[in-house]
Every structure is written in structure tokens, then in C-alpha cells.
Motif scaffolding. Structure first.
Motif, short mmCIF file in Angstrom:
data_model
loop_
_atom_site.label_atom_id
_atom_site.label_comp_id
_atom_site.label_asym_id
_atom_site.label_seq_id
_atom_site.Cartn_x
_atom_site.Cartn_y
_atom_site.Cartn_z
N VAL A 45 0.80 -1.30 -0.02
CA VAL A 45 -0.18 0.04 -0.15
C VAL A 45 0.90 1.31 0.02
O VAL A 45 0.45 2.51 -0.66
CB VAL A 45 -0.96 0.09 1.16
N ALA A 46 2.08 1.16 0.72
CA ALA A 46 2.85 2.41 1.00
C ALA A 46 3.40 2.69 -0.56
O ALA A 46 4.06 3.78 -0.71
CB ALA A 46 4.07 2.24 1.84
N GLY A 47 3.30 1.88 -1.45
CA GLY A 47 3.80 2.02 -2.87
C GLY A 47 2.73 2.75 -3.74
O GLY A 47 3.17 2.69 -5.18
N GLY A 48 1.73 3.07 -3.11
CA GLY A 48 0.58 3.85 -3.86
C GLY A 48 -0.37 3.17 -4.44
O GLY A 48 -1.13 3.39 -5.29
N LYS A 49 -0.65 1.70 -3.69
CA LYS A 49 -1.79 0.82 -4.17
C LYS A 49 -2.69 0.85 -3.09
O LYS A 49 -2.69 1.46 -2.15
CB LYS A 49 -1.21 -0.61 -4.23
N GLY A 50 -3.89 0.12 -3.25
CA GLY A 50 -4.95 0.06 -2.60
C GLY A 50 -5.19 -1.60 -2.15
O GLY A 50 -4.83 -2.27 -2.99
N LEU A 51 -5.64 -1.85 -0.88
CA LEU A 51 -5.60 -3.17 -0.54
C LEU A 51 -6.58 -3.42 0.56
O LEU A 51 -7.11 -2.29 1.34
CB LEU A 51 -4.46 -3.68 -0.18
N SER A 52 -7.31 -4.56 0.73
CA SER A 52 -8.17 -4.69 1.86
C SER A 52 -7.95 -5.97 2.67
O SER A 52 -7.26 -6.90 2.05
CB SER A 52 -9.64 -4.84 1.50
N LYS A 53 -8.20 -6.08 3.86
CA LYS A 53 -8.14 -7.19 4.65
C LYS A 53 -9.25 -7.54 5.41
O LYS A 53 -9.96 -6.36 6.04
CB LYS A 53 -7.15 -7.12 5.58
N TRP A 54 -10.08 -8.59 5.52
CA TRP A 54 -11.17 -9.03 6.06
C TRP A 54 -11.14 -9.82 7.05
O TRP A 54 -10.59 -10.93 6.94
CB TRP A 54 -12.16 -9.36 5.16
N ILE A 55 -11.27 -9.68 8.29
CA ILE A 55 -11.07 -10.15 9.51
C ILE A 55 -12.35 -10.79 10.06
O ILE A 55 -13.23 -10.12 10.57
CB ILE A 55 -10.26 -9.29 10.74
N ARG A 56 -12.52 -12.04 10.25
CA ARG A 56 -13.80 -12.46 10.94
C ARG A 56 -13.45 -13.49 12.16
O ARG A 56 -12.19 -13.67 12.25
CB ARG A 56 -14.05 -13.92 9.73
N GLY A 57 -14.34 -13.32 13.22
CA GLY A 57 -14.29 -13.97 14.40
C GLY A 57 -15.58 -13.97 15.15
O GLY A 57 -16.19 -13.09 15.04
N GLU A 58 -15.69 -14.75 15.89
CA GLU A 58 -17.04 -14.96 16.65
C GLU A 58 -16.90 -14.00 17.69
O GLU A 58 -15.78 -13.49 18.03
CB GLU A 58 -17.23 -16.32 17.20
N TYR A 59 -17.76 -13.84 18.54
CA TYR A 59 -17.96 -12.76 19.99
C TYR A 59 -16.80 -13.42 20.63
O TYR A 59 -16.55 -14.56 21.07
CB TYR A 59 -19.26 -12.97 20.43
N GLY A 60 -16.09 -12.40 21.25
CA GLY A 60 -14.87 -13.04 21.97
C GLY A 60 -13.76 -13.21 21.53
O GLY A 60 -12.90 -13.17 22.39
N THR A 61 -13.58 -13.17 20.18
CA THR A 61 -12.20 -13.69 19.65
C THR A 61 -11.17 -12.27 19.74
O THR A 61 -10.10 -12.41 19.29
CB THR A 61 -12.17 -14.08 18.52
N GLY A 62 -11.93 -11.06 19.82
CA GLY A 62 -11.14 -10.00 19.97
C GLY A 62 -10.81 -9.12 18.65
O GLY A 62 -9.79 -8.69 17.92
N LYS A 63 -11.91 -9.23 17.79
CA LYS A 63 -11.94 -8.47 16.45
C LYS A 63 -11.63 -7.06 16.52
O LYS A 63 -10.67 -6.44 15.90
CB LYS A 63 -13.19 -8.68 15.73
N THR A 64 -12.17 -6.28 17.48
CA THR A 64 -12.21 -4.86 17.74
C THR A 64 -10.51 -4.80 18.13
O THR A 64 -9.81 -3.61 17.79
CB THR A 64 -13.19 -4.28 18.67
N PHE A 65 -10.20 -5.50 19.17
CA PHE A 65 -8.81 -5.37 19.79
C PHE A 65 -7.72 -5.47 18.75
O PHE A 65 -6.69 -4.72 18.54
CB PHE A 65 -8.55 -6.46 20.72
N ALA A 66 -8.18 -6.57 17.98
CA ALA A 66 -6.98 -6.79 16.85
C ALA A 66 -6.86 -5.75 15.78
O ALA A 66 -5.70 -5.44 15.42
CB ALA A 66 -7.45 -8.15 15.95
#
Length: 456
Positions: A45-66
């Protein structure tokens, strides 16, 4: 016992069951491999590109923390970051103008901290003058400095104008207003640029623009922000869309609009229309696999779908979608020990002796048992209970949790998922919101945003 500058802020957040905004590195566990994979993405991305990462997890796995931890790590690498919590009433995903406004409100950099938008704009303007001095050798005392600065400013604005003429016009007017000491106009222009819907017409007239940043225009303004960041020396912008699973509770019409908003973002990333953007989307398994989630829009589902095996040790962390594994006893015990070690105790020796490793292990066992043996649902309440125990030990010299502590999981303090686990019943699905009138897509002033719990 380790003492960290952010210890009080960390403990205060955990005391209320919230994810701390600072100091996550002091007790993060199990995220090293994901951080390594994201660092490779950020190099791209720092080279001027765009990208996405999709993070899945059940309740309690810490998605917001991660996600928050990844943002902190990205800021160390000269990225700006912004965390947007999606909700039905406050920040609906299909209202792109609201998402953009929240994004600006949550903008953060390592140098300027939260609410960094104005600092970024001021830094950009300062850099214009610095470049004139550094590249052309003209000092501020030189009679030609002002003209050279204006010319350099126009060169930068010309580049910005290619993506968003209005963005460039407002920046020009903002520079003029600050130079003339008209700070009320300057602040009004900055608010309009940040997506605030109510700006006096006289302020907008100073920039030669009208209306507000709404709908599809907000994505163009996002592109302008990305270019402003890159011109200011930032590597890019990490944007987290957290709790997107809330779209499943929206009515069919709104849900389709929300998924199409995600698809549009993905299309723009693929077409390199959002250079420097790293988009992180978090959600539950039902969102990723359910027919009220991504499967409701096949083209989007096909882009991010990943087949996961039963053995998470061999997950492909370079894939567009990754999963967080649930907490196990040993990981929860490690987190508890780290929190104990950074707790700002008046008597550290007493705290360490009474909140021993053996007590921590017992607390893990008790809280987990209270949720039917489901460790994944225990972290939030475990940390709240642990902070409460340490508070009592710190305040009362005679308090010994081995003698005086008793776990009480009050239903009023539990989330729907925790209640279901405690009482051994399925989680009750909230009803869908009613259909919107098709003739009115406008939004009123949103309620104050809720703070994020320390759950998923």
C-alpha cells in the motif's frame, strides 16, 4: 512489576469492559503472525496501491482489539488510521457520507494523536513553505518567499484538483482565510471538508462551493484525503470498518445498499482509485457465510471468500480474509498476568502476592465455567472481574481475594451472547429494522456514538 505510561488508561478502559485506545502492545497475545502478514500488505500500500483485509471472528475472539492493534502498528510505520464502528442508527454503512464523517472524526496519527484532521491540513500547509525553503533555497525573509510559496501551493492543489476540484478549492480558501486571520471562516471550511452537513453559505461562498459532502461524493473526498496524506509524507491510511455484521439486522433494501457500498469500495481499490488505502473490515462468521451477509451479494462474496480447514495453524494469512481463533485458557491466563503486571498499584508487592498466578488460574476456571465452559466468551468479564479484584486489594489492606472473593455473573452486566452461554440457550436474534421509505434517503443528526465494548 512493569510500569507503563498508559497503565491508568488501560485499566480504566478494562474496568468498564472496553477496548483501550492506547497501550495494546503491553498485553496483546496471539497476533504476531497476523501483524507480520499485514506489514507485507502495508509495504504494498505504501507504494501507492490500495488493498483490503477482512477479519472474521466470533464474539469474544477480539476483532476490535486486533483491528485497533493493527492500526497502532500501522501508525508506527507513518500511516494515518481511522476506526469506524458500523451501527444501524449512528453509522449505517449505506450512508457513505456518515461513514466519511466518522472516518474524519476518528482520524489519528502517531505525531498528532486522535482528532488529527486539522493537524494534518496544517502540516500540509507548513510543508509547502518548508519545501520552498529546502528545495529552492528561499528563506522566509526573502521578498520572493510569499510568491514562491503561493506557486508551490498551486502546484500541489493542481494535483489534488485532478481527483477532487472541490477539495482543492476549499484547501485554497482555508489557506487564504488563515493567512488573513479569518479563523471563523477557516474553521467552517475545515468542518465542511470533514463532512459536517451544516455549514453557513457565506463560508462556502469564500471557497466557491455549495451543498455538502454527501453520497457518492464522499468517496471522491476520501480519495482527496488520501492524496493529501501522501503529499504530507504519510505512507497511507488504514481504515477499519468494525462490526459490519450489523447489516444483517437491516431490512432487505438497506442491507442491499450496505453490501453495494462495500462492493463499490472494493471496485475502487481494484481500479487503483484509492491509492494508499488499506481497508480492514471485521465481522462474524455469519456475516461472511450467511445469506443475510456477504452471500446476499455474490460478486462481493466471491472476492473475499476463503476455505478454512479445521486446523487453523496453517491458515493463509496473506489471503483477503483471515480468521481469529478463540481464546484458550492459557492465552487468557497470559493476558491476565500481563494486566496484573502493569496495574498501577500503590503496593505492588501486596498485589502480586494476593493476585497470584494460582488465583488467576482459578479466576479463569470460574469465569469460563460460568459461561458453560466457553472460554471464547470469557475475556471481557474475566478482565472486568480481575480489575475489580485488584482495585479492592489496592484499596483495602485487609482484602484477600482468596478468602473474600466470590464470582457473581450478574445478568444485567452481560451481553446477549454471554447471557445465552450462561443459561445454555441460543442467542436471540434482534428483529430487522422496518423498511425505509423509498422516497427519502436523507439522514438526520445521528445520536451520540456508543463506546465499543471489549468483546468482539
Amino acid at each position: 512489576m512493569a510500569v507503563v505510561p498508559e497503565s491508568a488508561a488501560i485499566v480504566n478502559a478494562l474496568r468498564s469492559g472496553l477496548v483501550p485506545n492506547v497501550g495494546l502492545e503491553h498485553f496483546a497475545t496471539g497476533l504476531d503472525a497476523l501483524v507480520g502478514a499485514v506489514n507485507e500488505d502495508l509495504d504494498f500500500v505504501a507504494g501507492g496501491k490500495g488493498l483490503s483485509k477482512w477479519i472474521r471472528g466470533e464474539y469474544g475472539t477480539g476483532k476490535t482489539f486486533a483491528a485497533r492493534y493493527l492500526c497502532a502498528k500501522a501508525r508506527e510505520r507513518k500511516f494515518a488510521s481511522s476506526e469506524v464502528q458500523i451501527s444501524i442508527n449512528d453509522t449505517p454503512l449505506h450512508h457513505l457520507e456518515t461513514v466519511y464523517r466518522r472516518l474524519i472524526e476518528k482520524l489519528e496519527t502517531a505525531a498528532d494523536g486522535p482528532n488529527a484532521f486539522q493537524a494534518i491540513v496544517e502540516g500540509w500547509l507548513y510543508q509547502v513553505g518548508d519545501e520552498v525553503t529546502r528545495l529552492r533555497g528561499i528563506s522566509e525573509d526573502d521578498p520572493g518567499f510569499a510568491d514562491a510559496t503561493e506557486q508551490r501551493l498551486e502546484d500541489k492543489l493542481a494535483d489534488l484538483s485532478k481527483r477532487n476540484p472541490a477539495f482543492a478549492q476549499v484547501l485554497r480558501a482555508y489557506h487564504r482565510a488563515t493567512h488573513e486571520g479569518d479563523f471563523a471562516t477557516a474553521q467552517g471550511l475545515l468542518a465542511w471538508l470533514a463532512g459536517q452537513p451544516h455549514t453557513d453559505r457565506s463560508v462556502l461562498a469564500a471557497a466557491g462551493v455549495k451543498g455538502k459532502v454527501d453520497g457518492q461524493a464522499s468517496l471522491t473526498f476520501l480519495a482527496g484525503l488520501l492524496q493529501l496524506l501522501r503529499q504530507s509524507g504519510y505512507a497511507g491510511l488504514v481504515v477499519v470498518l468494525d462490526e459490519v455484521e450489523t447489516v444483517q439486522r437491516m431490512n432487505t433494501q438497506t442491507r442491499e445498499k450496505s453490501l453495494n457500498a462495500l462492493r463499490q469500495l472494493m471496485d475502487m481499490l481494484a481500479k487503483e482509485e484509492l491509492p494508499g488505502l488499506y481497508l480492514v473490515v471485521t465481522g462474524t462468521r455469519d456475516f461472511f457465510e450467511g445469506y443475510k451477509g456477504l452471500k446476499a451479494l455474490a460478486p462481493l462474496y466471491q472476492r473475499v471468500q476463503v476455505n478454512f480447514s479445521e486446523d487453523s495453524r496453517f491458515d493463509n494469512l496473506k489471503a483477503p480474509q483471515v480468521r481469529l481463533t478463540p481464546f484458550m485458557d492459557d492465552r487468557l491466563l497470559t493476558v491476565g498476568a500481563r494486566i496484573r503486571n502493569l496495574y498501577p498499584a500503590k503496593n505492588p508487592a501486596r498485589l502480586t502476592e494476593r493476585v497470584s498466578d494460582a488465583f488467576l488460574q482459578g479466576l479463569v476456571t470460574q469465569v469460563t465455567a460460568g459461561f458453560g465452559g466457553k472460554v471464547a466468551l470469557a475475556p471481557r468479564m474475566f478482565l472486568r472481574e480481575l480489575i475489580d479484584v485488584m482495585d479492592r486489594v489496592d484499596i483495602h489492606e485487609a482484602y484477600d481475594p482468596r478468602e473474600h472473593y466470590k464470582l457473581e455473573l450478574d445478568d444485567g452486566k452481560l451481553t446477549a451472547e454471554e447471557l445465552a452461554a450462561k443459561h445454555g440457550r441460543p442467542v436471540e436474534e434482534p428483529p430487522e429494522e422496518p423498511e425505509e421509505p423509498t422516497s427519502n434517503d436523507s439522514e438526520g443528526p445521528p445520536p451520540a456514538p456508543a463506546r465499543k465494548r471489549l468483546d468482539g
